[in-house]
Structures are given as structure tokens and as C-alpha cells.
Design a protein around this motif. Structure first.
Motif, PDB file in Angstrom:
ATOM      1  N   LEU A 170       0.830  -1.211   0.000  1.00 15.58           N
ATOM      2  CA  LEU A 170       0.000   0.000   0.000  1.00 15.58           C
ATOM      3  C   LEU A 170       0.861   1.257   0.000  1.00 15.58           C
ATOM      4  O   LEU A 170       0.562   2.220  -0.724  1.00 15.58           O
ATOM      5  CB  LEU A 170      -0.932  -0.010   1.214  1.00 15.58           C
ATOM      6  N   VAL A 171       1.935   1.248   0.785  1.00 17.82           N
ATOM      7  CA  VAL A 171       2.842   2.399   0.805  1.00 17.82           C
ATOM      8  C   VAL A 171       3.517   2.560  -0.560  1.00 17.82           C
ATOM      9  O   VAL A 171       3.644   3.686  -1.070  1.00 17.82           O
ATOM     10  CB  VAL A 171       3.894   2.247   1.941  1.00 17.82           C
ATOM     11  N   GLY A 172       3.924   1.453  -1.162  1.00 16.23           N
ATOM     12  CA  GLY A 172       4.499   1.522  -2.502  1.00 16.23           C
ATOM     13  C   GLY A 172       3.512   2.086  -3.517  1.00 16.23           C
ATOM     14  O   GLY A 172       3.882   2.857  -4.407  1.00 16.23           O
ATOM     15  N   PHE A 173       2.263   1.718  -3.370  1.00 15.71           N
ATOM     16  CA  PHE A 173       1.229   2.218  -4.277  1.00 15.71           C
ATOM     17  C   PHE A 173       1.072   3.731  -4.146  1.00 15.71           C
ATOM     18  O   PHE A 173       0.831   4.424  -5.138  1.00 15.71           O
ATOM     19  CB  PHE A 173      -0.111   1.522  -3.996  1.00 15.71           C
ATOM     20  N   LEU A 174       1.217   4.247  -2.932  1.00 18.50           N
ATOM     21  CA  LEU A 174       1.101   5.694  -2.722  1.00 18.50           C
ATOM     22  C   LEU A 174       2.181   6.472  -3.451  1.00 18.50           C
ATOM     23  O   LEU A 174       2.016   7.668  -3.713  1.00 18.50           O
ATOM     24  CB  LEU A 174       1.171   6.012  -1.227  1.00 18.50           C
ATOM     25  N   ALA A 175       3.279   5.821  -3.782  1.00 19.63           N
ATOM     26  CA  ALA A 175       4.379   6.502  -4.469  1.00 19.63           C
ATOM     27  C   ALA A 175       4.134   6.630  -5.974  1.00 19.63           C
ATOM     28  O   ALA A 175       4.919   7.284  -6.663  1.00 19.63           O
ATOM     29  CB  ALA A 175       5.687   5.764  -4.214  1.00 19.63           C
TER      30      ALA A 175
END
Length: 176
Positions: A170-175
Motif C-alpha cells: 500500500l505504501v508503494g502504491f502511494l508513491a
């Protein structure tokens, strides 16, 4: 067509799908496999030594499979962090959020975080279950209860472990 270069898109796809797969694989142990073992004990009187041995086999498969997937996934996120930081991709400079380096770095750390979590939080429970799996002992009510409690504890600790790659993805997706 995407404005991101192909290597960046491949790394994004690998990072997201790797994190999602890893989280799902880990959660499956906690929400499907361990409950099935516990149901075997409750409904069919499966003996505790058998349950411990079955858990040990499942553990060995997860241990062989999941750390390499976590490493590859984390490497994809690390590559994205490096690319965003080094300015290797003009598209990342323009399209990615300002904190893309931090987000991709956090995604990499979270995803590979399953390894230290296993050693720090789960080692005691794992060791006890492995001991029960390797022992030849008479099945007593106390033994059955102990294995049941260990499996219940492991199920929760493993579910927490599954959160690492889930949150990492999810954090990677935010990038993006």
C-alpha cells in the motif's frame, strides 16, 4: 500508454504484485491452514503430535518460499527508490510525489520486515512447535492443549507478519 519508462513500470508491477502475493500467502496460513488443523483436532480428534508435524511441514514450505519473494519484492521497491532519488527517470521526477523515495524505501523495508519479525516475535513459538513436532511422546490432554495454544498464538503472530507486505504494498502504491 504510460509516461513511465518500461523498467520503472516493471519494477512497480513486481513490487505491487509481489507484496500482494506475499501478504495473501502469509494470511492464508493464519486464516485457512491453521484453522483447518485446529478443526481436525476438534472435530476428528487428530492427535497433537500429528498437528505439530503438519505445522512443521507447512512452516518449512513457507520458510523456503516467502523470504526470497520478500527479497525480490523489496529489491523492486529499492530500485524504484534509487531511481526516484538519482533522477534516472525524468518521468519519475515529474509524475511521482515528492516523497516517492521515502515511500518506496518504506515499502521495501516493510516487505522484507517479515524476516526480523519472524526472528524477534515468533522464534519462541516456532521453536516450541518444532520441538513438539520432533518429539515422540504420548498424547495427553496437556500436550494437546499446549499444541492447540501454540497454534493459536502462531496464527495471530503470523497474521501480524502478513501485515508487513500488505502495508508495504500500500505504501508503494502511494508513491505512484
Amino acid at each position: 500508454m504510460s509516461q513511465y519508462p518500461t523498467p520503472v513500470r516493471l519494477a512497480q508491477a513486481l513490487g505491487l504484485t509481489g507484496a500482494a502475493y506475499l501478504a495473501g500467502n502469509i494470511f492464508a496460513y493464519s486464516y485457512a491452514t491453521i484453522p483447518a488443523l485446529q478443526a481436525s483436532a476438534a472435530k476428528h480428534s487428530a492427535p497433537a503430535p500429528l498437528l505439530a508435524k503438519q505445522w512443521s511441514e507447512l512452516y518449512a514450505r513457507g520458510k523456503a518460499q516467502n523470504p526470497p519473494i520478500a527479497a525480490i519484492t523489496a529489491a523492486a521497491f529499492a530500485y524504484l527508490a534509487w531511481t526516484a532519488h538519482s533522477g534516472k527517470s525524468a518521468a519519475l521526477d515529474v509524475l511521482a510525489p515528492r516523497n516517492a523515495v521515502a515511500l518506496y524505501s518504506a515499502a521495501a523495508a516493510l516487505t522484507v520486515g517479515i524476516v526480523p519479525w519472524t526472528f524477534a516475535a515468533m522464534k519462541g513459538t516456532n521453536d516450541k512447535l518444532h520441538e513438539r513436532a520432533s518429539e515422540v511422546y504420548a498424547v495427553t490432554e496437556k500436550t494437546g492443549q499446549e499444541v492447540g495454544e501454540l497454534l493459536s498464538r502462531w496464527k495471530v503472530l503470523n497474521a501480524v507478519r502478513g501485515l508487513f507486505p500488505l502495508v508495504g504494498g500500500l505504501v508503494g502504491f502511494l508513491a505512484f
